[in-house]
Design a protein around this motif. Structure first.
Motif, PDB file in Angstrom:
ATOM      1  N   GLU A 297       3.559   4.414   6.630  1.00  0.00           N
ATOM      2  CA  GLU A 297       2.292   3.798   6.244  1.00  0.00           C
ATOM      3  C   GLU A 297       1.584   4.713   5.239  1.00  0.00           C
ATOM      4  OE1 GLU A 297      -0.237   3.610   9.722  1.00  0.00           O
ATOM      5  OE2 GLU A 297      -0.429   5.775   9.828  1.00  0.00           O
TER       6      GLU A 297
ATOM      7  N   GLN B 256       7.998   0.071   9.771  1.00  0.00           N
ATOM      8  CA  GLN B 256       7.011   0.975   9.190  1.00  0.00           C
ATOM      9  C   GLN B 256       6.563   1.964  10.264  1.00  0.00           C
ATOM     10  OE1 GLN B 256       3.023  -0.382   8.001  1.00  0.00           O
ATOM     11  NE2 GLN B 256       3.503   0.474   5.983  1.00  0.00           N
TER      12      GLN B 256
ATOM     13  N   TRP C 243       7.425   3.084   1.964  1.00  0.00           N
ATOM     14  CA  TRP C 243       7.377   1.730   2.534  1.00  0.00           C
ATOM     15  C   TRP C 243       7.395   0.678   1.432  1.00  0.00           C
ATOM     16  CZ3 TRP C 243       8.741  -0.681   6.593  1.00  0.00           C
ATOM     17  CH2 TRP C 243       8.302  -1.973   6.836  1.00  0.00           C
TER      18      TRP C 243
END
Length: 118
Positions: free
Chosen positions: A10, A41, A21
């Motif tokens: 993240e 994630q 990501w």
């Protein structure tokens, strides 16, 4: 076909995005990932990172996991595969504001070499 788990992080700190990501999401949106690939994630927190990875691993049961991240002191145009995971942190505070310099997991090896062929 092998089941592959790909992870990215993240956003961290004041950054609105995390390339680790974003690249995986872009690959998914452009349908570049083959069947049998799952994305997860990972939060940038000491408390949540291990839990999120273990949950993804438990739910998907991959044959292999490849974890992507960003190294702040490296050239942003280059992808590096980490060959050794080190059980020590010198990083700044995580997204929860927690800093844990030194050993990350007590009673665990100082380092673990990857198992992919070099």
């Amino acid at each position: 076909m092998a089941r592959v788990l790909l992870t990215g992080f993240e956003p961290f700190g004041s950054f609105k995005r995390n390339p680790s990501w974003d690249a995986l999401e872009l690959a998914r949106k452009r349908k570049l990932l083959p069947k049998g690939v799952k994305l997860a994630q990972i939060p940038v927190t000491y408390a949540g990172a291990f839990e999120a990875f273990e949950k993804a691993e438990r739910n998907f049961k991959p044959d292999i996991a490849v974890c992507f991240g960003v190294h702040g002191s490296r050239n942003a145009r280059t992808i590096y595969l980490e060959r050794v995971a080190h059980n020590i942190s010198g990083a700044s505070a995580d997204n929860d504001g927690i800093s844990r310099p030194g050993v990350i997991l007590a009673r665990k090896p100082r380092s673990i070499a990857s198992q992919y062929p070099h």
